[in-house]
Motif scaffolding. Structure first.
Motif, PDB file in Angstrom:
ATOM      1  N   ARG A  61       0.843  -1.186   0.000  1.00  0.00           N
ATOM      2  CA  ARG A  61       0.000   0.000   0.000  1.00  0.00           C
ATOM      3  C   ARG A  61       0.885   1.245   0.000  1.00  0.00           C
ATOM      4  O   ARG A  61       2.088   1.192   0.248  1.00  0.00           O
ATOM      5  CB  ARG A  61      -0.934   0.015   1.210  1.00  0.00           C
ATOM      6  N   TYR A  62       0.262   2.387  -0.243  1.00  0.00           N
ATOM      7  CA  TYR A  62       1.018   3.635  -0.357  1.00  0.00           C
ATOM      8  C   TYR A  62       1.850   3.914   0.897  1.00  0.00           C
ATOM      9  O   TYR A  62       3.051   4.223   0.799  1.00  0.00           O
ATOM     10  CB  TYR A  62       0.051   4.791  -0.620  1.00  0.00           C
ATOM     11  N   ASP A  63       1.250   3.837   2.081  1.00  0.00           N
ATOM     12  CA  ASP A  63       1.980   4.134   3.310  1.00  0.00           C
ATOM     13  C   ASP A  63       3.157   3.191   3.505  1.00  0.00           C
ATOM     14  O   ASP A  63       4.207   3.591   4.028  1.00  0.00           O
ATOM     15  CB  ASP A  63       1.049   4.063   4.524  1.00  0.00           C
ATOM     16  N   THR A  83       9.712  14.847  -2.685  1.00  0.00           N
ATOM     17  CA  THR A  83       8.439  14.667  -3.376  1.00  0.00           C
ATOM     18  C   THR A  83       8.404  15.620  -4.562  1.00  0.00           C
ATOM     19  O   THR A  83       9.109  16.634  -4.576  1.00  0.00           O
ATOM     20  CB  THR A  83       7.236  14.938  -2.451  1.00  0.00           C
ATOM     21  N   TYR A  86       1.587  16.159  -6.076  1.00  0.00           N
ATOM     22  CA  TYR A  86       0.515  15.540  -5.296  1.00  0.00           C
ATOM     23  C   TYR A  86      -0.481  14.864  -6.224  1.00  0.00           C
ATOM     24  O   TYR A  86      -0.705  15.304  -7.352  1.00  0.00           O
ATOM     25  CB  TYR A  86      -0.217  16.598  -4.457  1.00  0.00           C
ATOM     26  N   THR A  87      -1.081  13.796  -5.727  1.00  0.00           N
ATOM     27  CA  THR A  87      -2.138  13.126  -6.459  1.00  0.00           C
ATOM     28  C   THR A  87      -3.444  13.916  -6.338  1.00  0.00           C
ATOM     29  O   THR A  87      -3.532  14.887  -5.575  1.00  0.00           O
ATOM     30  CB  THR A  87      -2.369  11.716  -5.918  1.00  0.00           C
ATOM     31  N   GLU A  89      -6.058  13.099  -4.787  1.00  0.00           N
ATOM     32  CA  GLU A  89      -6.536  13.017  -3.411  1.00  0.00           C
ATOM     33  C   GLU A  89      -5.549  13.590  -2.402  1.00  0.00           C
ATOM     34  O   GLU A  89      -5.762  13.482  -1.196  1.00  0.00           O
ATOM     35  CB  GLU A  89      -6.874  11.571  -3.062  1.00  0.00           C
ATOM     36  N   ARG A  91      -2.159  12.934  -1.979  1.00  0.00           N
ATOM     37  CA  ARG A  91      -1.017  12.150  -1.498  1.00  0.00           C
ATOM     38  C   ARG A  91       0.281  12.707  -2.110  1.00  0.00           C
ATOM     39  O   ARG A  91       0.374  12.855  -3.329  1.00  0.00           O
ATOM     40  CB  ARG A  91      -1.178  10.678  -1.858  1.00  0.00           C
ATOM     41  N   ALA A 162      -0.728   6.627  -7.007  1.00  0.00           N
ATOM     42  CA  ALA A 162      -0.897   6.279  -5.595  1.00  0.00           C
ATOM     43  C   ALA A 162      -2.361   6.162  -5.198  1.00  0.00           C
ATOM     44  O   ALA A 162      -2.719   5.309  -4.372  1.00  0.00           O
ATOM     45  CB  ALA A 162      -0.193   7.316  -4.722  1.00  0.00           C
ATOM     46  N   ASP A 163      -3.235   6.997  -5.754  1.00  0.00           N
ATOM     47  CA  ASP A 163      -4.655   6.922  -5.421  1.00  0.00           C
ATOM     48  C   ASP A 163      -5.264   5.614  -5.916  1.00  0.00           C
ATOM     49  O   ASP A 163      -6.008   4.936  -5.194  1.00  0.00           O
ATOM     50  CB  ASP A 163      -5.413   8.101  -6.017  1.00  0.00           C
ATOM     51  N   GLU A 166      -4.598   2.449  -3.804  1.00  0.00           N
ATOM     52  CA  GLU A 166      -5.327   2.201  -2.560  1.00  0.00           C
ATOM     53  C   GLU A 166      -6.713   1.602  -2.793  1.00  0.00           C
ATOM     54  O   GLU A 166      -7.374   1.209  -1.830  1.00  0.00           O
ATOM     55  CB  GLU A 166      -5.453   3.505  -1.767  1.00  0.00           C
ATOM     56  N   GLU A 205      -1.477  14.310 -11.326  1.00  0.00           N
ATOM     57  CA  GLU A 205      -0.323  13.408 -11.394  1.00  0.00           C
ATOM     58  C   GLU A 205       0.504  13.671 -12.657  1.00  0.00           C
ATOM     59  O   GLU A 205       1.741  13.759 -12.598  1.00  0.00           O
ATOM     60  CB  GLU A 205      -0.793  11.947 -11.364  1.00  0.00           C
TER      61      GLU A 205
END
Length: 283
Positions: A61-63, A83, A86-87, A89, A91, A162-163, A166, A205
């Motif tokens: 998973r992402y985390d 980084t 950001y996605t 959502e 992330r 990443a979104d 999940e 993204e």
């Protein structure tokens, strides 16, 4: 069927890892063998990815991806994390930079080295590239690839979508062999295919990726995919640009030098046959 799906997932991940290691090694054009891993690195206990910890029934998973990257950076001063956007959502999109004194574009460009960008998980159901990127970071943290870094800077993003990653479900890719615990979905959180958004840049993204490519200006980009259960005659297939606008010099370099060198090296070391990606067939 369960055993075959486990084997298929494990083997695809190993194949993706092999091509990453070979591509980076060929691009580095090593004249000397890589330095052996330090004794302390060889003796310590290294963390496992989620597939390894679950006998290849589940994917990270992402985390877990971010935590693994942080653990490898903490274990090795060669690995720098940042980084690059950001996605949809919100992330943060992680990037590992190896072979430069820091993670900024300025620090990377100042090295004058060959810059290789490696991306996994653009389709979040195609998980093997994501896991192979984590294995690559662990191998670097162990000191096993030190010789490469004389010549290259690696820019590694294991989890682009990443979104989508999940949204795990066993129904996302029904014809794909594994992981049997489910995988992410092809599209992002907006239900847009990130692999079809390289011109309009409608997604956050894709805009973040365009910014990364502009700032770091990699010489080589490796985008990792998995077939959707289709039948192919080779363990792993690859493809370079088929656009008629591509420079003939780039096409010649990749098709006449880089990919044949990778194919030969993998065949000699593992006995596996790699070839160009083509239309799937059904038996």
């Amino acid at each position: 069927m369960t055993d075959s799906r486990l084997h298929a997932f494990r083997f695809r991940a190993l194949s993706a890892g092999a091509i990453l290691l070979t591509l980076a090694g060929v691009a580095a054009a090593q004249q000397k063998p890589a330095s052996p891993a330090a004794p302390a690195a060889a003796k310590r206990t290294w963390p496992l990815t989620r597939p390894e910890a679950t006998n290849y029934t589940e994917t990270s998973r992402y985390d877990e991806v971010v935590a693994f990257m942080k653990a490898m950076a903490a274990a090795s001063p060669r690995i720098h994390l940042t980084t690059y956007g950001y996605t949809f959502e919100g992330r943060p999109m992680p990037l590992a930079v190896i072979g430069a004194p820091g993670a900024t574009p300025e620090q990377v460009l100042a090295t004058g080295k060959t810059r290789i960008f490696i991306q996994g998980n653009i389709h979040a159901g195609e998980v093997e590239g994501k896991e192979a990127c984590l294995w690559l970071l662990r191998s670097i943290a162990k000191g096993e690839r030190a010789g490469w870094l004389q010549h290259v800077v690696l820019l590694v993003n294991p989890i682009y979508n990443a979104d989508g990653n999940e949204r795990v479900s066993v129904r996302n890719r029904g014809s794909q062999y594994g992981p049997i615990g489910g995988m992410g979905q092809r599209a992002n959180a907006e239900n847009l295919d990130l692999n079809r958004d390289n011109t309009k840049l409608e997604t956050s993204e894709a805009r973040s990726l365009a910014r990364l490519l502009t700032q770091y200006d990699p010489h080589i980009a490796i985008d990792l995919h998995t077939t959707n259960g289709s039948d192919h005659g080779f363990y792993l297939t690859y493809e370079t640009s088929v656009s008629p606008n591509t420079s003939p010099g780039i096409t010649s370099l990749v098709r006449s030098d880089l990919l044949p060198s990778v194919t030969k090296a993998v065949k000699q070391k593992h006995g596996w046959n790699y070839f160009y990606y083509g239309g799937p067939t059904r038996s």
